[in-house]
Scaffold this motif. Structure first.
Motif, PDB file in Angstrom:
ATOM      1  N   LEU A  66       0.835  -1.205   0.000  1.00 41.24           N
ATOM      2  CA  LEU A  66       0.000   0.000   0.000  1.00 41.24           C
ATOM      3  C   LEU A  66       0.872   1.258   0.000  1.00 41.24           C
ATOM      4  CD1 LEU A  66      -2.748  -1.081   2.562  1.00 41.24           C
ATOM      5  CD2 LEU A  66      -3.150  -0.444   0.172  1.00 41.24           C
ATOM      6  N   GLY A  67       0.492   2.208  -0.836  1.00 45.74           N
ATOM      7  CA  GLY A  67       1.210   3.473  -0.886  1.00 45.74           C
ATOM      8  C   GLY A  67       2.264   3.563  -1.966  1.00 45.74           C
ATOM      9  N   GLU A  68       2.542   2.439  -2.636  1.00 49.50           N
ATOM     10  CA  GLU A  68       3.555   2.465  -3.704  1.00 49.50           C
ATOM     11  C   GLU A  68       2.963   2.855  -5.047  1.00 49.50           C
ATOM     12  OE1 GLU A  68       5.666  -1.217  -3.851  1.00 49.50           O
ATOM     13  OE2 GLU A  68       6.977  -0.682  -2.165  1.00 49.50           O
ATOM     14  N   GLY A  69       1.630   2.935  -5.133  1.00 49.35           N
ATOM     15  CA  GLY A  69       0.998   3.369  -6.372  1.00 49.35           C
ATOM     16  C   GLY A  69       0.881   2.307  -7.434  1.00 49.35           C
ATOM     17  N   ARG A  70       1.054   1.027  -7.078  1.00 45.82           N
ATOM     18  CA  ARG A  70       0.919  -0.037  -8.079  1.00 45.82           C
ATOM     19  C   ARG A  70      -0.530  -0.226  -8.507  1.00 45.82           C
ATOM     20  NH1 ARG A  70       3.370  -5.467  -6.121  1.00 45.82           N
ATOM     21  NH2 ARG A  70       2.189  -6.127  -7.955  1.00 45.82           N
ATOM     22  N   MET A  71      -1.433   0.055  -7.590  1.00 51.04           N
ATOM     23  CA  MET A  71      -2.852  -0.107  -7.886  1.00 51.04           C
ATOM     24  C   MET A  71      -3.493   1.267  -8.087  1.00 51.04           C
ATOM     25  SD  MET A  71      -2.877  -3.366  -7.685  1.00 51.04           S
ATOM     26  CE  MET A  71      -4.605  -3.858  -7.674  1.00 51.04           C
ATOM     27  N   LEU A  72      -4.671   1.294  -8.728  1.00 54.95           N
ATOM     28  CA  LEU A  72      -5.379   2.554  -8.892  1.00 54.95           C
ATOM     29  C   LEU A  72      -5.751   3.119  -7.523  1.00 54.95           C
ATOM     30  CD1 LEU A  72      -7.688   1.645 -11.908  1.00 54.95           C
ATOM     31  CD2 LEU A  72      -5.735   3.203 -11.927  1.00 54.95           C
ATOM     32  N   PRO A  73      -5.790   4.459  -7.392  1.00 52.72           N
ATOM     33  CA  PRO A  73      -6.030   5.097  -6.088  1.00 52.72           C
ATOM     34  C   PRO A  73      -7.287   4.579  -5.381  1.00 52.72           C
ATOM     35  CG  PRO A  73      -5.331   6.731  -7.675  1.00 52.72           C
ATOM     36  CD  PRO A  73      -5.538   5.457  -8.439  1.00 52.72           C
ATOM     37  N   GLU A  74      -8.381   4.358  -6.116  1.00 52.16           N
ATOM     38  CA  GLU A  74      -9.627   3.893  -5.498  1.00 52.16           C
ATOM     39  C   GLU A  74      -9.462   2.498  -4.911  1.00 52.16           C
ATOM     40  OE1 GLU A  74     -12.764   5.755  -8.640  1.00 52.16           O
ATOM     41  OE2 GLU A  74     -10.870   4.902  -9.325  1.00 52.16           O
ATOM     42  N   PHE A  75      -8.640   1.674  -5.551  1.00 51.43           N
ATOM     43  CA  PHE A  75      -8.406   0.318  -5.070  1.00 51.43           C
ATOM     44  C   PHE A  75      -7.633   0.369  -3.752  1.00 51.43           C
ATOM     45  CE2 PHE A  75      -7.012  -3.978  -4.792  1.00 51.43           C
ATOM     46  CZ  PHE A  75      -7.854  -4.741  -5.602  1.00 51.43           C
ATOM     47  N   GLU A  76      -6.581   1.187  -3.715  1.00 53.63           N
ATOM     48  CA  GLU A  76      -5.783   1.305  -2.495  1.00 53.63           C
ATOM     49  C   GLU A  76      -6.603   1.917  -1.369  1.00 53.63           C
ATOM     50  OE1 GLU A  76      -1.884   2.631  -2.442  1.00 53.63           O
ATOM     51  OE2 GLU A  76      -1.190   1.393  -4.114  1.00 53.63           O
ATOM     52  N   ALA A  77      -7.391   2.938  -1.692  1.00 57.79           N
ATOM     53  CA  ALA A  77      -8.198   3.595  -0.668  1.00 57.79           C
ATOM     54  C   ALA A  77      -9.182   2.620  -0.031  1.00 57.79           C
ATOM     55  CB  ALA A  77      -8.936   4.779  -1.273  1.00 57.79           C
ATOM     56  N   ALA A  78      -9.757   1.726  -0.832  1.00 50.88           N
ATOM     57  CA  ALA A  78     -10.715   0.752  -0.309  1.00 50.88           C
ATOM     58  C   ALA A  78     -10.028  -0.287   0.569  1.00 50.88           C
ATOM     59  CB  ALA A  78     -11.432   0.063  -1.468  1.00 50.88           C
ATOM     60  N   THR A  79      -8.748  -0.551   0.315  1.00 61.16           N
ATOM     61  CA  THR A  79      -8.016  -1.552   1.086  1.00 61.16           C
ATOM     62  C   THR A  79      -7.594  -1.023   2.450  1.00 61.16           C
ATOM     63  OG1 THR A  79      -7.166  -2.401  -1.032  1.00 61.16           O
ATOM     64  CG2 THR A  79      -6.133  -3.231   0.960  1.00 61.16           C
ATOM     65  N   LEU A  80      -7.291   0.274   2.510  1.00 63.10           N
ATOM     66  CA  LEU A  80      -6.866   0.888   3.769  1.00 63.10           C
ATOM     67  C   LEU A  80      -7.921   0.667   4.851  1.00 63.10           C
ATOM     68  CD1 LEU A  80      -5.433   4.279   2.440  1.00 63.10           C
ATOM     69  CD2 LEU A  80      -4.113   2.416   3.484  1.00 63.10           C
ATOM     70  N   GLY A  81      -7.467   0.277   6.051  1.00 61.83           N
ATOM     71  CA  GLY A  81      -8.367   0.103   7.193  1.00 61.83           C
ATOM     72  C   GLY A  81      -8.971  -1.278   7.328  1.00 61.83           C
ATOM     73  N   LEU A  82      -8.777  -2.142   6.338  1.00 63.58           N
ATOM     74  CA  LEU A  82      -9.334  -3.493   6.432  1.00 63.58           C
ATOM     75  C   LEU A  82      -8.526  -4.360   7.405  1.00 63.58           C
ATOM     76  CD1 LEU A  82     -10.179  -4.476   2.732  1.00 63.58           C
ATOM     77  CD2 LEU A  82     -11.763  -3.761   4.522  1.00 63.58           C
ATOM     78  N   LYS A  83      -9.201  -5.325   8.009  1.00 60.47           N
ATOM     79  CA  LYS A  83      -8.562  -6.357   8.804  1.00 60.47           C
ATOM     80  C   LYS A  83      -8.627  -7.667   8.028  1.00 60.47           C
ATOM     81  CE  LYS A  83      -9.698  -4.319  13.304  1.00 60.47           C
ATOM     82  NZ  LYS A  83     -10.366  -4.555  14.622  1.00 60.47           N
TER      83      LYS A  83
END
Length: 446
Positions: A199-216
């Motif tokens: 996360l944070g390296e920009g490999r995925m589209l911003p919306e994809f990374e944003a949705a992943t943040l905070g998950l357990k």
């Protein structure tokens, strides 16, 4: 025999060369007799094959060789007699009208141009310089640490800690399953299992990374994702998809401490941190010096192109375009790319080839006029400089001096540096300091 030289254009010339047909026939017969001494045929001992059979088997080939030899020799003689510096290869075609008993050919070719170099003392050139500070050394150490990162399960206690609360955050490595659909229909490439990224390296589209943040781990989320208009996947570019992701694994990044073990991993045998920093500084300074030299050389070459007047032979541009195309093909093949059926039109390289040829002619003129040839001492010093970054410098010296082509590459490099030094010594030079990051982010090449 050759006719007078015809001028067809600024650089294009034509001459007609001719010679008696009997000369060709005589030479063909002579070569056939030589060939007959070793010719083999069923039912005949070597060297005893009838001349007619030898002629039937080898006549066409030998006649072609004789014609090529005679035409080539006649053209070279005509060029020398007229003091012509031929650029590239001539285009030689049979002449439609010829005197009976004679063979005649029209040779169309280009000659090297006159190179006029303007007043170098009036040329303004901006060079660059850059320094290596402690901040650059620290930044390099951070990069080296990231290259040696270790990932551990987040939330589980270990030798280096637990990484904090087990929820996905920037810097964590996540492993997810995902499936995407457009209008309720899954699309190719929109589904994966066990897909890992940081996360944070920009490999995925911003919306994809944003949705992943905070998950357990074990949690899922469904969200819309809009593909950019210029997305590489043409089937989904500009469309909005619905994605569902499930976090399967969560790991935190542990960067190694800057200690003796870290220094040893960089080749500092005794783990001395001060020596490690000094080694990094020396390497950075060498890299900076190379980038500065490249930028300044490019500035000189740009100035020479502006101040020099010459016509560039099209033949040489075409030849260099072909060479660049083949070099590109070989480079891509070496990188593992399948380029067997990929076209490499030489026209794509014409602009770069034109610049290369133009600079080559300008440099040749400057070198000849001002005795700027590479000396053996300069060549050896350049190779020794290259060798400094290798464990066994003697092997580097052996590598270059054992191959004339490799040595020629070094000589050409030194020659360019001689030209750069000469031009900078005459022109009006200003120097601009550039930031380390700006310099290292550039790939200046003349």
């Amino acid at each position: 025999m050759a006719t007078a030289v015809e001028t067809l254009g600024k650089l294009e010339r034509r001459i007609t060369i001719s010679f008696p047909l009997t000369d060709v026939r005589t030479e063909v017969e002579k070569r056939l007799k030589v060939q007959a001494r070793t010719a083999k045929a069923p039912g005949f001992r070597p060297g005893k094959v009838p001349l007619k059979m030898v002629a039937a088997q080898y006549g066409y080939q030998i006649e072609s060789e004789v014609l090529n030899d005679k035409v080539g020799r006649a053209f070279n003689d005509a060029a020398n007699e007229n003091n012509l510096r031929v650029a590239g290869f001539p285009n030689i075609v049979p002449k439609e009208e010829a005197v009976e008993g004679q063979l005649a050919f029209d040779a169309t070719f280009e000659v090297y141009p006159e190179v006029v170099i303007g007043d170098l003392t009036a040329v303004e050139i901006e060079t660059v310089q850059a320094d290596v500070s402690e901040a650059e050394i620290d930044k390099t150490i951070d990069i080296l640490r990231k290259q040696r990162v270790h990932f551990h399960t987040k939330g589980e206690a270990g030798e280096h800690g637990d990484g904090g609360e087990p929820i996905a955050a920037n810097g964590d490595r996540v492993t997810v399953d995902f499936v995407g659909s457009i209008d309720g229909v899954e699309f190719p490439g929109g589904k994966a299992e066990g897909y890992a990224f940081v996360l944070g390296e920009g490999r995925m589209l911003p919306e994809f990374e944003a949705a992943t943040l905070g998950l357990k781990v074990g949690e899922s989320k469904t969200f819309p994702l809009s593909f950019p208009e210029d997305y590489h996947g043409k089937d989904v570019a500009g469309k909005t998809a619905s994605f569902t992701i499930t976090l399967q694994k969560l790991e935190w990044a542990h960067l190694p401490e800057v200690d003796a073990e870290f220094a040893k991993s960089l080749g500092v045998a005794d783990g001395d941190l001060a020596k490690m920093r000094e080694d990094i500084k020396v390497n950075l300074q060498r890299e900076v010096a190379g980038r500065v030299k490249a930028r300044n050389k490019e500035a000189v070459m740009d100035a020479l192109i502006k101040v020099a007047e010459l016509d560039v032979p099209k033949t040489l541009i075409a030849q260099d375009s072909e060479r660049l195309a083949e070099m590109t093909r070989q480079d891509m093949a070496q990188r593992g790319m399948n380029v067997k059926d990929v076209p490499f039109p030489a026209e794509l390289f014409a602009e770069k080839a034109e610049r290369r040829v133009r600079l080559g002619l300008i440099l040749s003129q400057l070198v000849g006029d001002n005795n700027l040839q590479a000396t053996p001492e300069q060549v050896k010093a350049q190779i020794e400089d290259f060798a400094q970054s290798y464990e066994d410098p003697r092997e580097v010296l052996k590598y270059y001096y054992s191959d004339r082509r490799r040595l020629g590459e070094i000589e050409a490099l030194v020659l360019e540096e001689n030209v750069v030094t000469y031009v900078l010594g005459l022109s009006k030079v200003t120097t601009k300091a550039v930031a380390f990051d700006e310099l290292m982010g550039s790939n200046a090449q003349a």
